[in-house]
Design an enzyme around this catalytic site. Structure first.
Site, PDB file in Angstrom:
ATOM      1  CE  LYS A 224     -25.247  44.912  -8.845  1.00 36.97           C
ATOM      2  NZ  LYS A 224     -24.383  45.201  -9.885  1.00 36.97           N
TER       3      LYS A 224
ATOM      4  NE  ARG B 296     -25.687  49.431 -10.976  1.00 37.24           N
ATOM      5  CZ  ARG B 296     -25.316  50.488 -10.680  1.00 37.24           C
ATOM      6  NH1 ARG B 296     -25.811  50.912  -9.609  1.00 37.24           N
ATOM      7  NH2 ARG B 296     -24.564  51.377 -11.519  1.00 37.24           N
TER       8      ARG B 296
ATOM      9  N   GLY C 155     -28.325  37.129 -18.212  1.00 40.57           N
ATOM     10  CA  GLY C 155     -29.497  36.874 -18.533  1.00 40.57           C
ATOM     11  C   GLY C 155     -30.446  37.759 -17.599  1.00 40.57           C
TER      12      GLY C 155
ATOM     13  CG  MET D 252     -33.433  45.087 -16.205  1.00 39.83           C
ATOM     14  SD  MET D 252     -34.162  45.818 -14.927  1.00 39.83           S
ATOM     15  CE  MET D 252     -33.132  46.371 -14.060  1.00 39.83           C
TER      16      MET D 252
ATOM     17  NE  ARG E 178     -17.633  42.505 -10.126  1.00 42.48           N
ATOM     18  CZ  ARG E 178     -18.356  42.685 -11.018  1.00 42.48           C
ATOM     19  NH1 ARG E 178     -19.491  42.021 -11.169  1.00 42.48           N
ATOM     20  NH2 ARG E 178     -18.010  43.306 -12.219  1.00 42.48           N
TER      21      ARG E 178
ATOM     22  CD  GLU F 190     -13.447  -2.022 -16.446  1.00 38.79           C
ATOM     23  OE1 GLU F 190     -13.253  -0.891 -17.006  1.00 38.79           O
ATOM     24  OE2 GLU F 190     -12.862  -2.834 -16.618  1.00 38.79           O
TER      25      GLU F 190
ATOM     26  CB  SER G  68      -8.419   0.550 -10.186  1.00 37.79           C
ATOM     27  OG  SER G  68      -8.414   1.722 -10.681  1.00 37.79           O
TER      28      SER G  68
ATOM     29  N   GLY H 179     -13.101   1.885 -12.459  1.00 37.01           N
ATOM     30  CA  GLY H 179     -13.144   2.260 -13.906  1.00 37.01           C
ATOM     31  C   GLY H 179     -14.264   3.032 -14.243  1.00 37.01           C
TER      32      GLY H 179
ATOM     33  CG  ASN I  76     -13.676   6.866 -18.559  1.00 30.60           C
ATOM     34  OD1 ASN I  76     -13.757   7.631 -17.584  1.00 30.60           O
ATOM     35  ND2 ASN I  76     -12.301   6.618 -19.243  1.00 30.60           N
ATOM     36  CG  ASP I  77     -15.769   0.620 -19.701  1.00 32.26           C
ATOM     37  OD1 ASP I  77     -15.720   1.356 -20.509  1.00 32.26           O
ATOM     38  OD2 ASP I  77     -15.063  -0.534 -19.782  1.00 32.26           O
TER      39      ASP I  77
ATOM     40  CB  CYS J 191      -7.696   4.367 -13.071  1.00 30.05           C
ATOM     41  SG  CYS J 191      -8.653   2.973 -13.691  1.00 30.05           S
TER      42      CYS J 191
END
Lengths: 884, 884
Positions: B26, B96, B105, B107, B352, B748, B767, B769, B771-772, B834
C-alpha cells in the site's frame, strides 16, 4: 606361452597354497602338501584360467593346453613308473573339479580313469588281484558313464541287482570275477544302447572327456544357481585336478580314512577320525561297512570292538600323526584330511580347514592362542559370529528321534516343547499353572506379546524371518518357527492340520527355531553351557572392537538378559510394548476412544504411574549405561480389539456403545498402516501422549539418577522434532528439574536421511531404524515380501533378504548421507543403529566402516554383535595397515 | 540515523513503487501515485523494518522513530493546513497496515483518528456540517475501540439498536445530532467500563495506539497461521500508513468509489466501477445503499435508473479517466483503484493490480500485447496457470441459488448434477438410458472406474486430494468432491445422511468440484468456452517453453481430450485400467486364480487380443507422438471381488469352489499393499503377464507403425529390469520384428533413484513416478495421510500437501540425484515425470530447473502444464540474463 598346467608330486610342486585363485582350493592344497614333502600321489592341476578362456572362446581350449597336459602327464608317468593306457603297466588317474571355494553342483570325481579291456588285465597282473582289477573297471564304467557321459545311474544299479539275483548273493562284495566281467560287458552295451556310440576305450579320450565334463559342470544349472545365491562370479572358473590313483583296497596292507586334527564337535585337542582296511574312500562314508576309529583312545571311548588303526598299522599310524601335526602347524588351523594306505605306504589325498561347531571353534581358537599358534586377533576372526547363536539357546538332543511333521522358517533359534495353545490368553493361563505351551498363531500382533512371553516357543503359519513373531521372539530369545505354510490353523476348532493329520489344543509338539522344524511329541533338549572359553573370546572381542554394543529391550527381563550378555546400554526401548499388559490396555483403549483432549488426558493419567515404574525398573538394571527410549510409535488401531466380544468388553469399560467402538476402530483402519498415522505423527496430533511419556521418563530419571535419551520416531524433517521438543521441554520444566537428558530421533525415512543436516540442528543423536528405512527405500513391506523375497534371492535380484542383511548400496548410502550431513551440523552427534540389522555381522561391518558409534540388537544377539564388531574393527585395522 | 519514515503527498514522495519490501504494498503504491503527480492525500509510511526491530527489541520502537514521525506529521499538517488535535482546525488521519503482500488477519484500518470532544467541534465548524462531524466521531470511537482497544464490536451495535428504538427510527442515517452526541458519550462510558480506563482523548495517544495496534496485529494468531500456510516469513514485518483524511460524505459535491481499469470478469477494455455520492468508502461495499455505475455505458448495460458519475460529475469523471489511464499505462497492468471526491476535488486513495478471473486475465494479457503495452513473455507471466482450470470445465451459473448440504475437498474441478447412485453398476446402467448420475461412494477403487466414466461426477466420503477418486476423476476431467466426512453412506439402504437429512438413491444433487460443495437439487451450469485468446496464449506458451508436455491417458477418450488440449504424447498409459472392463475382468480373475503357469497363459491368451486393440486405438490417436506404456502395476488382489455374491460368480466362471476363490483372495491380502507384491514384482513372479502385454504392444505397433516406449514399474535396482528386458526381447523376437521401441523404467522408489546410474545401463528412459516416490520418501501413505495432513500444514510442518506440490527438499533431491546419475551413465537418456505433480506449476518449475525433458499430466491439466512450462522457461531465461 602361458602356463596352464601345474605339476605336483615327488616331494615338490610348481604351485603353492597362495595360488588358490589359479589352482582352486583342492589343487592349491595338494601343491602345498607336496611342498611340505608329504607323500602325495603325483598329478597336475589345469588352472581356472583355462575354464574362463574355454567359455570366452566358444568352448575351445587355449592353444598349448594339450601340449602342457601331455608334458605334465609324462612327468606323472615317470614318477609313478607307469603309463596311461599301457597294457602291461597302466597308470590310472582320478579327475576332480576344484574351484576357489567349495561349490556343490559341480562334477565331483571320476576314479580309476585309464581302464579298458586291455589295461584291466595289466592292473590285475600288477596288483596280483584280479577281482580288485575288474571291480575297479566296473566302478569306473559306472562312474564315468554317469558323471561324464550322462547315462542315468539307476540303469547300472538295476543291472547289478539283476546279476546279484542270478548269482543268489546279497552284497556287491560277494560278486566274483566272472560276475564282474559280465557286468562290465553289460554296462558297456547299455552305454552304447543309450548313447548310440560305444563307451570310450582310449584312455586319452577318457581323460579329455573327464576334463571337459569338469568345465561343462561349471555352467550347470545347479552351479549357476549356487553362484548366484552366494555371489560367486561366473568369471572365477574351476580348475581340474588329475592325480595318479592309489588304492586302499589292495588287501589288508591297504586302507583309507578321513580325520580331523582336533575334535570338530567339542574342539578337544585330540586326533579324531575313521578308517577302513581294504577299502576305497567312498566305502568309509557309504555306510555298508562300519568305519573304525583311528586312535585307541577313540575306540575305547566309543566302546567299539573293532581294532583301531593305531593297533593295526602302528607304523603308518605314527607317520599319519607326524603328517597331521605338520599340517596343523603349517596351516595354523584345525585340518580335515583324507588319506589312503596302499601296501603299507601312506598317501595324503586332501587337506583343508575343517568345519566345526561353534563350541569347537571357540575351544580351538582359545587353545591355539594358548599354544602360541595364533594371535588373539586371529582367534577372533576364526569364529563365525552367527554361529554363537547355537551356544545361547537350548538345542535338541542330537541323539533323540524326531518325527518332523512340518517345516517353516528358522525365525528365532533354540528348541522348545509344550502343549499346543492358540491364544495369548491360553498361553498366559497355562503359564500361571507352570504348564509349558507352544503358542500357535496364523500370525502374531502386539496383542500377543504377553502370550509369547508366557509360551516356551512360537509357531506361526504366516510371516517371514522379520515378521512380528520372528522379531519379537528373537528379542525375547524364544524359539520361533514362522511362516510354516502347511500348518492350517482353525481357531474355532482349536486345532491345526498338517496334511491329513490333526493336532489339537493340548497335544505336545516340539519346535526347533534353529532349523524351522516342527515335531510331534516332546524331544529332549540340552541347555546351553557358556564355558570359560566363551567368556575369554568375548573379553578379547571387547578389547578389539571400537563400536559400542547396545540392546533393544523394554522389559526388565530383556534388560537383565542383555546385561548378562554384555550389552552396554539400551539402544531402543519401545514404549508401546508396555501398553499391551492386561491392566494397561484398558486405559490405553480408553485413551484412544476418547473424543476430547480432556478424555485422553484422563486415561493417560492412569497410564503415567505404570509407565514411570517401567522406566524406574529399567534404569535401575542399566545403571550408568545409556537408555534410549522411543516414544509411542505404532498406529493406534494396533491397540484396539478385533473380535466382537472384545469390542463389547471395551465398550463397557469405556462407557461407550459397541457401535461407537466399532466406528472408531473402523475410522482408525488404514490401507497402508506402515505409512500411516504413527510415530511422531501421533505426537503431533495428540501431544498429550508424548507429554505423558516424557513426564514418566523424567520422574523415573529423577528417582534413579538416570540420564535418559528420549527418541522421537518417524520424523521426515526437522520441524516435527522442533514441535515435539517443545512438548518435552515443557514436561521437563514441570517434573524433570535437574534431570539431564538427550533428545534425538530415529532416522528411518529416506527424507529424514536426506534432511539430516537440518534435523541435527535439533537432534542430539540419530538412531538409524533400518527396518523401516529398508521398507521405504525399497518400497517393500517386511511382512508382505515374505511371499516373493525367496524368488528374488533365487533370481539374484537381491543377494540377501534386505531385512536380514543391510543393503549397503541403497539403504547404506542413505545411512552414510545422513551420518555425513548430521556430523557436518553437529560433529559430536551420537550415531547408532537399532534395526534388526544391528545384530547382523555383515551389517555391523558396514556400521564400523561408516563410523557409527554403536549398534543395538536384541539381547540374544549381543554376543554375536560383540564378536562381529571386533572382527570389523580388526578388518579395518588390517585395511589401514595395508594402505599405509 | 536510519530512515524509518517516508513522507508522500503534494505531488512528490520519498519512496517509490520499488520499495515494496520497506514500505509495504500500500505504502509503495501511494508513494508511486504521488511521484506520478496524482492527487493523493498527504501522509507518511513507517517502514516494515520498524516492525522487525520492534519484535527483536522486546516490543520497543527503535531510537529516533518518534522524532521522524513528528517531523513527517508536521509536513502533512503543513500541506493540509491543519493540525492534529487543533480545536479550531483539526487534522484527521487514517491508520492502515500494509505488508509486502496483502494478508488477512491483520489490522485493517482506523479512520478519522484525531477526533475528541474538542476537535469534533472544530470539524463541525470547518465542514459546516455538525451531523457529519458527530457521526465521524462516533464511528471513530467505535472503530478504534474495536480494532485498537479490543472492545467487542457487538457492544456498540447493541447501544445503537437501543438508541434507534428510543428515537423510533430504523436506519443509522436517521439518527440526528443529539442522538449521535448521546451515543458518543455512552460509547466512551462503555469503553471505560470495559477497560477500566477512559477512551484516549489525546490525538497523539490515539495515533501511537493505532501504530502499536498495527504492529501487534502482525503477531496475531490469524496472521501467524496465514503466514505459515503461505510461507511468508515472520521477518518481513508490516509497514504502517498514516494519511490525512479526505471526506466523500461532505454533501452532494462529494463522493467515493472503487473502479477497475478493465472489466475484471471478462477482461473487456472498459472502465468499470461503482461510486456513491455523499458517502464514505465503507458505504460502497456495505450494501445499505445501492452503488451506482461510474460510466453511462455500464449504467445502461445494467439497466439502472441511478445516474452515472459520468453524468453527475462530468469534470471529476474526466479527471478520473485521465488518472486511470495514466496508472494503467504506468503500471502496465489492469489496476484496482479507490478514490474519494471531496467538494469537487478528486483524491486517489489506492491503486494496485486488480484481481481478475482466468478469462479476464487471458483477454487483458492478449489485448495489452496487441496494444504494445507488454511483451508476449510478460503476458504469459501474468496468468496463473492453475486458474486455467476454471476455463476447462463446466461451472455453476453464478446467479443460481444453491442449497449447500455438505462440503468436502475440491478434488477435481467442474460442476455436475445428477441422480444419486451408490454403485458403479448402477452408474453404468443409468448411462445406458442416458440418465445423468452422481456416483456416491465411501471411497472408490479401480473396480469403480467404468462407473466413474458413466457418472457425471463423483462424491466420496473418504480420501484426500490425491485419493483414487480424486486422481482418476481429474484424469477423466470429471468433477469430484472427495473426503466429505459428514456424508454418512449406507450402501444397504442405498442412501446417505448429512446430519439429520437423508438423501436417497434417485434424489438429485449437484457437486462443485472446484469448491468441494455438495448441493441439493440441480443447479444450472455454464459450459466452458475456449476463446481465440486462449488459443493465442497457448501458442505463445508453446513458443516459450522447452519442456515437452505429455499426458497420462489410457482410454481413447482421454487420449483424444489430451490431444485437443495440446499434449505431445502419452507419458503414462496405465495398462491395468484396461482390465476392469466387464468382459475382461473375468479373464483377468481367471488368470489370477490359476494355479499353474499354463492356466495363467490360457487366461492371458484371451486378454491379449483385447489388450492389443487398446493399444491400436491409442497409437492411432497419438500418431507420431510417443506413447509410454507401463506394464501391469497394482497388486493382484485389486482385481478380485470382495462380496460373497461376486466371489460365487467368479468361482463359477473359473470352475473353482467358492472356498478356493476366497482362500486365494485371502492369500493375496497384504498388510501394506503399497509396499507389496506389485509392479515389476508381478512381472518377476509371473513373467507370462508381462510377456502377454509386450506382445500386445508389439502387435499393435506393427499394425500402426508406432514406436512404443515400454515402461517397467517399481524397480529398486538394475537386475529386475534386466530380467524383464529379456522377457520383452523374447516377445519382440516372436511378434515384433521391425518394431522400434524403447525400454525404460519408472523411478519411484528411493533406492531406484540412488541406483539410477546402474539402472540407466539398461533403461533408455526414466519416468519419475513422484506419487509413489513421495509416499516412500516421506513414509507417508497418500490415502492414509488425508486425516492428518491438514494438521501438518496448519502446524507448518509441510508447506503444501506433498502429493499436490513436489517436495523439492527431499523427493526433489532424489529426482536430481537420479537425473544426474542416469545422465552420467547414458547422456541421451530421456527423463520425464508422470506423477500427479506433472500438472502442478511449482513442480513443473522444478522439472525445468533440473533439466527434465518432459512432464506428463492428466488431460485436463495439459493447458496448465503448457503455460507453467512457459513461465518456468522464461524464469530460467531471466535468471540466466541476470547472471550474465
Amino acid at each position: 606361452m602361458k602356463k596352464y598346467v601345474y605339476s605336483f608330486g615327488d616331494g615338490a610342486a610348481e604351485g603353492t597354497v597362495e595360488m588358490r585363485n589359479e589352482l582352486g582350493g583342492k589343487g592349491a592344497n595338494l601343491a602345498e602338501m607336496c611342498n611340505l614333502a608329504l607323500p602325495v600321489p603325483p598329478g597336475f592341476t589345469i588352472t581356472t584360467e583355462v575354464c574362463t578362456e574355454f567359455y570366452k572362446n566358444n568352448c575351445e581350449y587355449p592353444n598349448g593346453l594339450k601340449d602342457q597336459v601331455a608334458e605334465a602327464l609324462a612327468k606323472v608317468e615317470k614318477t609313478i613308473g607307469a603309463k596311461l593306457g599301457d597294457a602291461e603297466n597302466p597308470l590310472l588317474v582320478s579327475v576332480r573339479s576344484g574351484a576357489r571355494v567349495s561349490m556343490p553342483g559341480m562334477m565331483d570325481t571320476v576314479l580309476n580313469l585309464g581302464l579298458n579291456d586291455e589295461t584291466v588285465e595289466g592292473l590285475a597282473k600288477k596288483s596280483g588281484n584280479e577281482r580288485f582289477a575288474w571291480d575297479s573297471y566296473r566302478r569306473f564304467i559306472q562312474m564315468y558313464s554317469d558323471v561324464v557321459l550322462g547315462v542315468e545311474h539307476y540303469l547300472f544299479e538295476e543291472m547289478i541287482d539283476l546279476i546279484k539275483q542270478d548269482a543268489g548273493v546279497e552284497l556287491d562284495t560277494e560278486l566274483d570275477v566272472s560276475h564282474l566281467k559280465r557286468l562290465t560287458k553289460e554296462f558297456k552295451a547299455k552305454v552304447e544302447e543309450e548313447l548310440g556310440k560305444p563307451f570310450p576305450v582310449d584312455p586319452y579320450e577318457q581323460l579329455w572327456g573327464g576334463i571337459a565334463a569338469v568345465f561343462n559342470s561349471w555352467m550347470s544349472n545347479r552351479a549357476i544357481s549356487y553362484r548366484k545365491i552366494h555371489e560367486i562370479s561366473d568369471g572365477w572358473g574351476t580348475a581340474v585336478n588329475i592325480q595318479s590313483m592309489v588304492f586302499g583296497n589292495m588287501g589288508d596292507t591297504s586302507a583309507t580314512g578321513v580325520a580331523f586334527t582336533r575334535n570338530p564337535s567339542t574342539g578337544a585337542k585330540e586326533f579324531y577320525g575313521e578308517y577302513l582296511v581294504n577299502a576305497q574312500g567312498e566305502d568309509v562314508v557309504a555306510g555298508i561297512r562300519t568305519p573304525q576309529s583311528i586312535t585307541i583312545r577313540a575306540k575305547q571311548e566309543s566302546g567299539s570292538d573293532l581294532p583301531a588303526m593305531e593297533e593295526v598299522m602302528p607304523q603308518v599310524y605314527q607317520q599319519l600323526v607326524d603328517v597331521y601335526k605338520k599340517l596343523e602347524g603349517h596351516y595354523r588351523d584345525m585340518q580335515d584330511i583324507e588319506f589312503t594306505v596302499q601296501n603299507h605306504k601312506l598317501w595324503m589325498l586332501q587337506t583343508r580347514s575343517g568345519k566345526r561347531t561353534a563350541a569347537a571353534a571357540i575351544k580351538i581358537s582359545v587353545d591355539m592362542v594358548d599354544e602360541g599358534l595364533i594371535t588373539k586377533d586371529e582367534a577372533l576372526c576364526r569364529i563365525d559370529p552367527q554361529s554363537l547363536d547355537q551356544l545361547l539357546h537350548p538345542s535338541l538332543d542330537p541323539k533323540a528321534e524326531r518325527n518332523i511333521i512340518a517345516k517353516g522358517l528358522p525365525a528365532s533359534p533354540g528348541a522348545a516343547s509344550g502343549e499346543v495353545v492358540f491364544t495369548a490368553e491360553d498361553a498366559e493361563n497355562a503359564a500361571q499353572i507352570n504348564k509349558k505351551v507352544i503358542l500357535v498363531r496364523i500370525e502374531t500382533s502386539p496383542e500377543d506379546i504377553s502370550g509369547m512371553h508366557a509360551a516356551q516357543g512360537i509357531l506361526t503359519a504366516r510371516g517371514g524371518m522379520t515378521s512380528h513373531a520372528a522379531v519379537v521372539a528373537r528379542g525375547m530369545g524364544k524359539p520361533c518357527v514362522s511362516g510354516a505354510g502347511m500348518v492350517k490353523i482353525d481357531y474355532k476348532k482349536k486345532s491345526f492340520m498338517v496334511g491329513a493329520q490333526e493336532i489339537k489344543q493340548g497335544d505336545i509338539i516340539t519346535i526347533n527355531g534353529s532349523t524351522g522344524e516342527v515335531m510331534l511329541g516332546e524331544i529332549p533338549t540340552i541347555q546351553p553351557n557358556l564355558s570359560g572359553d566363551f567368556a575369554k573370546i568375548m573379553d578379547w572381542a571387547d578389547e578389539a572392537r571400537s563400536l559400542k554394543i547396545r540392546t533393544n529391550a523394554e522389559t526388565p527381563l530383556d534388560a537383565e538378559t542383555a546385561r548378562k550378555f554384555g550389552a552396554e546400554g539400551i539402544g531402543l526401548c519401545r514404549t508401546e510394548h508396555m501398553f499391551f499388559d492386561a491392566e494397561r490396555i484398558i486405559s490405553m483403549r480408553e485413551m484412544i476412544l476418547a473424543e476430547t483432549e480432556k478424555g485422553r488426558r484422563t486415561a493417560l493419567a492412569k497410564l503415567q504411574p505404570m509407565q514411570k515404574q517401567d522406566f524406574v525398573d529399567i534404569f535401575k538394571i542399566m545403571g550408568d549405561f545409556p537408555v534410549t527410549i522411543r516414544l509411542l510409535d505404532p498406529p493406534l488401531h494396533e491397540f484396539l480389539p478385533h473380535s466382537e466380544e472384545e469390542m463389547a468388553e471395551v465398550a463397557e469399560a469405556a462407557g461407550l456403545s459397541v457401535e461407537k467402538v466399532k466406528s472408531r476402530a473402523n475410522a482408525l483402519k488404514e490401507s497402508n498402516p506402515m505409512l500411516g498415522h504413527r510415530g511422531c505423527r501421533l505426537g503431533i496430533t495428540y501431544p498429550e501422549i508424548y507429554e505423558m511419556q516424557a513426564k514418566a521418563i523424567f520422574e523415573a530419571a529423577a528417582e534413579t539418577g538416570a540420564k535418559p535419551e528420549i527418541m522421537i520416531p518417524l520424523v521426515f524433517g526437522r520441524k516435527e522434532l522442533d514441535i515435539l521438543k517443545a512438548v518435552i521441554e515443557k514436561a521437563h520444566a514441570e517434573v524433570g528439574q535437574g534431570v539431564e537428558y538427550l533428545l534425538g530421533t530415529m532416522i528411518e525415512l529416506p527424507r529424514a536421511a536426506l534432511r539430516a543436516g537440518e534435523i541435527a540442528e535439533t537432534a542430539e543423536f540419530f538412531s538409524f531404524g533400518t527396518n523401516d528405512l529398508t521398507q521405504t527405500t525399497f518400497g517393500l513391506s517386511r511382512d508382505d515380501s515374505a511371499g516373493f523375497i525367496d524368488d528374488y534371492k533365487a533370481k539374484g535380484i537381491v543377494e540377501h533378504d534386505p531385512f536380514a542383511v543391510l543393503d549397503q548400496d541403497g539403504v547404506g548410502e542413505l545411512v552414510e548421507i545422513a551420518s555425513e550431513r548430521g556430523r557436518a551440523t553437529r560433529p559430536e552427534i551420537k550415531l547408532g543403529i537399532c534395526g534388526e540389522h544391528g545384530g547382523n555381522p555383515q551389517s555391523i561391518a558396514f556400521c564400523q566402516k561408516i563410523g557409527l558409534d554403536y549398534v543395538s540388537c536384541s539381547p540374544y544377539r549381543v554376543p554375536i554383535a560383540r564378536l562381529a564388531a571386533a572382527q570389523a574393527a580388526l578388518a579395518e585395522k588390517q585395511g589401514k595397515l595395508k594402505a599405509a
